[in-house]
Write a protein that holds these residues in place. Structure first.
Motif, short mmCIF file in Angstrom:
data_model
loop_
_atom_site.label_atom_id
_atom_site.label_comp_id
_atom_site.label_asym_id
_atom_site.label_seq_id
_atom_site.Cartn_x
_atom_site.Cartn_y
_atom_site.Cartn_z
N ALA A 48 -44.76 -16.69 -63.59
CA ALA A 48 -44.06 -15.69 -64.39
C ALA A 48 -45.04 -14.69 -64.99
O ALA A 48 -44.80 -13.47 -64.98
CB ALA A 48 -43.26 -16.38 -65.50
N MET A 52 -45.36 -10.60 -64.39
CA MET A 52 -45.33 -9.65 -65.50
C MET A 52 -46.41 -8.59 -65.33
O MET A 52 -46.17 -7.39 -65.58
CB MET A 52 -45.51 -10.40 -66.83
CG MET A 52 -44.33 -11.25 -67.26
SD MET A 52 -42.83 -10.29 -67.67
CE MET A 52 -43.35 -9.48 -69.19
N MET A 67 -40.22 -13.74 -71.15
CA MET A 67 -41.53 -14.34 -70.90
C MET A 67 -41.98 -15.18 -72.09
O MET A 67 -42.54 -16.28 -71.92
CB MET A 67 -42.55 -13.24 -70.60
CG MET A 67 -43.94 -13.76 -70.25
SD MET A 67 -43.98 -14.66 -68.68
CE MET A 67 -45.13 -15.98 -69.06
#
Length: 232
Positions: A48, A52, A67
């Motif tokens: 993740a 980002m 997040m």
């Protein structure tokens, strides 16, 4: 939109680790279980975080908040190995943040709260059923003061799960549903379901390997869908 090759590789490796965890978590070997879980949790968190930066998602407020929520889930995964209470607090914090992220997502696409307020009725059903089962003694090992701590937690995870369930229909009706949102919403629902399995395991049938594996399967697969939604 399809997933790039690196995402497919991530999913395959992650699922292999999950299958391995089905056995390590019931092996009675704490060290083996801890390493398997920490590596798997670190993998979804790093994926993740990579997306980002890779896709420049920091500028989208709801992605940033999501997040942060995933980060608290990661912390909860690690803490839960040593402390059910500390892990639960981290997860509860993450749940509230994930709720905020999903609400921000709906707002960013012009969906008013009036279009999906009815998720609160589904939420009330889930929490009410949990309370009834607790009162009837289904969760025979759930006693005060743990009850007072755990009910708000169940409410928090049920909130983002039922909110996601409602938005599946709302986004679908508005023509906004995509694979990205399907992954996010279904991942959130699986996250919710996983905590009902862990409730069953911890407070009713501590010896059931099947229930424990159902908890891990729904949770970690749900998190995989959520982090893959970043890519889409």
């Amino acid at each position: 939109m399809t997933l790039p090759i690196y995402s497919i590789i991530f999913a395959v490796v992650y699922l292999i680790m999950l299958i391995s965890y089905f056995f390590s978590e019931t092996s009675g070997n704490f060290k083996r279980r801890a390493w398997n879980k920490i590596i798997m949790a670190t993998t979804f968190w790093c994926y993740a975080l990579f997306e980002m930066f890779h896709l420049g998602l920091w500028g989208t407020p709801w992605n940033l908040v999501l997040m942060i929520g995933i980060t608290f889930s990661y912390i909860g995964d690690v803490w839960l190995l040593w402390s059910f209470t500390k892990g639960g607090i981290a997860f509860a914090t993450g749940n509230v943040i994930i709720i905020a992220a999903i609400l921000m997502l709906a707002t960013s696409y012009g969906i008013p709260f009036a279009a999906y307020w009815w998720f609160l009725l589904i939420l009330a059903f889930f929490v009410g059923l949990f309370l009834i089962l607790t009162k009837k003694g289904f969760y025979k090992n759930l006693k005060m003061p743990m009850t007072a701590m755990f009910v708000p937690y169940i409410a928090s995870v049920s909130a983002h799960g039922t909110l996601s369930l409602a938005l599946i229909f709302v986004f679908g009706a508005a023509g906004l549903m995509s694979l990205k949102f399907a992954f996010l919403f279904f991942g959130s629902i699986l996250f919710m379901i996983s905590d009902y399995f862990i409730s069953w395991h911890n407070f009713r049938d501590k010896e059931s390997k099947l229930i424990l594996r159902c908890n891990s399967g729904t949770y970690f697969f749900g998190l995989m869908l959520i982090v893959l939604s970043f890519t889409l």
